[in-house]
Design a protein around this motif. Structure first.
Motif, PDB file in Angstrom:
ATOM      1  N   ILE A   5      84.126  11.473  15.545  1.00  0.00           N
ATOM      2  CA  ILE A   5      84.662  10.691  14.430  1.00  0.00           C
ATOM      3  C   ILE A   5      84.028  11.176  13.142  1.00  0.00           C
ATOM      4  O   ILE A   5      82.884  11.635  13.130  1.00  0.00           O
ATOM      5  CB  ILE A   5      84.467   9.163  14.590  1.00  0.00           C
ATOM      6  CG1 ILE A   5      82.993   8.770  14.601  1.00  0.00           C
ATOM      7  CG2 ILE A   5      85.182   8.657  15.822  1.00  0.00           C
ATOM      8  CD1 ILE A   5      82.769   7.262  14.519  1.00  0.00           C
ATOM      9  N   GLN A  53      93.972   2.932  18.567  1.00  0.00           N
ATOM     10  CA  GLN A  53      92.669   3.582  18.687  1.00  0.00           C
ATOM     11  C   GLN A  53      92.177   3.626  20.134  1.00  0.00           C
ATOM     12  O   GLN A  53      91.518   4.590  20.530  1.00  0.00           O
ATOM     13  CB  GLN A  53      91.672   2.908  17.757  1.00  0.00           C
ATOM     14  CG  GLN A  53      92.056   3.201  16.297  1.00  0.00           C
ATOM     15  CD  GLN A  53      91.178   2.491  15.320  1.00  0.00           C
ATOM     16  OE1 GLN A  53      90.015   2.843  15.189  1.00  0.00           O
ATOM     17  NE2 GLN A  53      91.728   1.486  14.648  1.00  0.00           N
ATOM     18  N   THR A  57      91.227   7.215  21.825  1.00  0.00           N
ATOM     19  CA  THR A  57      89.883   7.447  22.364  1.00  0.00           C
ATOM     20  C   THR A  57      89.849   7.560  23.885  1.00  0.00           C
ATOM     21  O   THR A  57      88.801   7.867  24.450  1.00  0.00           O
ATOM     22  CB  THR A  57      88.899   6.345  21.904  1.00  0.00           C
ATOM     23  OG1 THR A  57      89.382   5.072  22.340  1.00  0.00           O
ATOM     24  CG2 THR A  57      88.737   6.351  20.391  1.00  0.00           C
ATOM     25  N   ILE A  64      88.848  12.100  15.139  1.00  0.00           N
ATOM     26  CA  ILE A  64      89.488  11.017  14.391  1.00  0.00           C
ATOM     27  C   ILE A  64      88.777  10.873  13.056  1.00  0.00           C
ATOM     28  O   ILE A  64      87.561  10.738  13.006  1.00  0.00           O
ATOM     29  CB  ILE A  64      89.422   9.680  15.161  1.00  0.00           C
ATOM     30  CG1 ILE A  64      90.115   9.805  16.519  1.00  0.00           C
ATOM     31  CG2 ILE A  64      90.046   8.556  14.330  1.00  0.00           C
ATOM     32  CD1 ILE A  64      89.965   8.576  17.403  1.00  0.00           C
ATOM     33  N   ARG A  75      85.497   3.075  17.746  1.00  0.00           N
ATOM     34  CA  ARG A  75      85.415   4.541  17.696  1.00  0.00           C
ATOM     35  C   ARG A  75      83.990   5.025  17.906  1.00  0.00           C
ATOM     36  O   ARG A  75      83.764   6.016  18.599  1.00  0.00           O
ATOM     37  CB  ARG A  75      85.982   5.051  16.368  1.00  0.00           C
ATOM     38  CG  ARG A  75      87.467   4.776  16.235  1.00  0.00           C
ATOM     39  CD  ARG A  75      88.094   5.368  14.987  1.00  0.00           C
ATOM     40  NE  ARG A  75      87.385   5.118  13.746  1.00  0.00           N
ATOM     41  CZ  ARG A  75      87.443   3.980  13.061  1.00  0.00           C
ATOM     42  NH1 ARG A  75      88.173   2.975  13.494  1.00  0.00           N
ATOM     43  NH2 ARG A  75      86.776   3.830  11.930  1.00  0.00           N
TER      44      ARG A  75
END
Length: 169
Positions: A5, A53, A57, A64, A75
């Protein structure tokens, strides 16, 4: 680095770095601004944000980009690598202004369709105040994560060196 992320202020270069990482590593890249907005700046529901999300994931590899503090923990928990672009606010403001000018008549590639680039006083204020309002809590959260790779980049040079240090796929 398989689940990455990118977080940071508006204008810090999250989307640009995400695209570069995706090309270099061969991983899919998802920009939350594309996925969490509908046309005319209508936000998707919180339930849909979470579902999107969770789907992203659940893959084996991903990148991301986006802050979205209300779902950041989701995340962070799924990621193995967190990249914090902690660049000077003057640079972030300059980039946000430049981006607004560049995409003033066309859609941004990392933004949802029919969400024209816009610049507001509130957005500029958010960027300016990011080091005061957001940075401390982000650093605190990152410090508490002992099981994640944390990459804290504080300059354009550091971003460039980081990219150059990665092996080619």
């Amino acid at each position: 680095m398989r689940k990455i992320i990118l977080i940071g202020s508006g204008g810090s270069g999250k989307s640009t770095l995400a695209r570069s990482l995706g090309e270099k590593l061969g991983y899919p890249v998802d920009h939350l601004d594309v996925l969490l907005w509908r046309s005319n700046w209508e936000a998707v529901s919180r339930e849909e944000q979470l579902q999107i999300q969770h789907t992203l994931t659940s893959r084996d590899t991903w990148i991301i980009d986006g802050n979205y503090g209300g779902t950041l923990d989701l995340r962070v928990n799924a990621a193995d690598t967190i990249i914090f672009l902690d660049l000077p606010r003057t640079l972030c403001l300059y980039r946000a202004l430049r981006r607004t000018w560049r995409y003033r008549k066309i859609g941004r590639p990392d933004m949802a369709v029919d969400c024209p680039e816009k610049l507001s006083f509130d957005f500029l204020k958010w960027i300016w105040r990011f080091p005061i309002d957001k940075r401390p809590s982000i650093l605190s959260k990152l410090t508490a994560l002992s099981d994640k790779q944390i990459i804290h980049l504080t300059s354009r040079r550091a971003v460039k060196q980081f990219l150059q240090s990665l092996p080619e796929t």
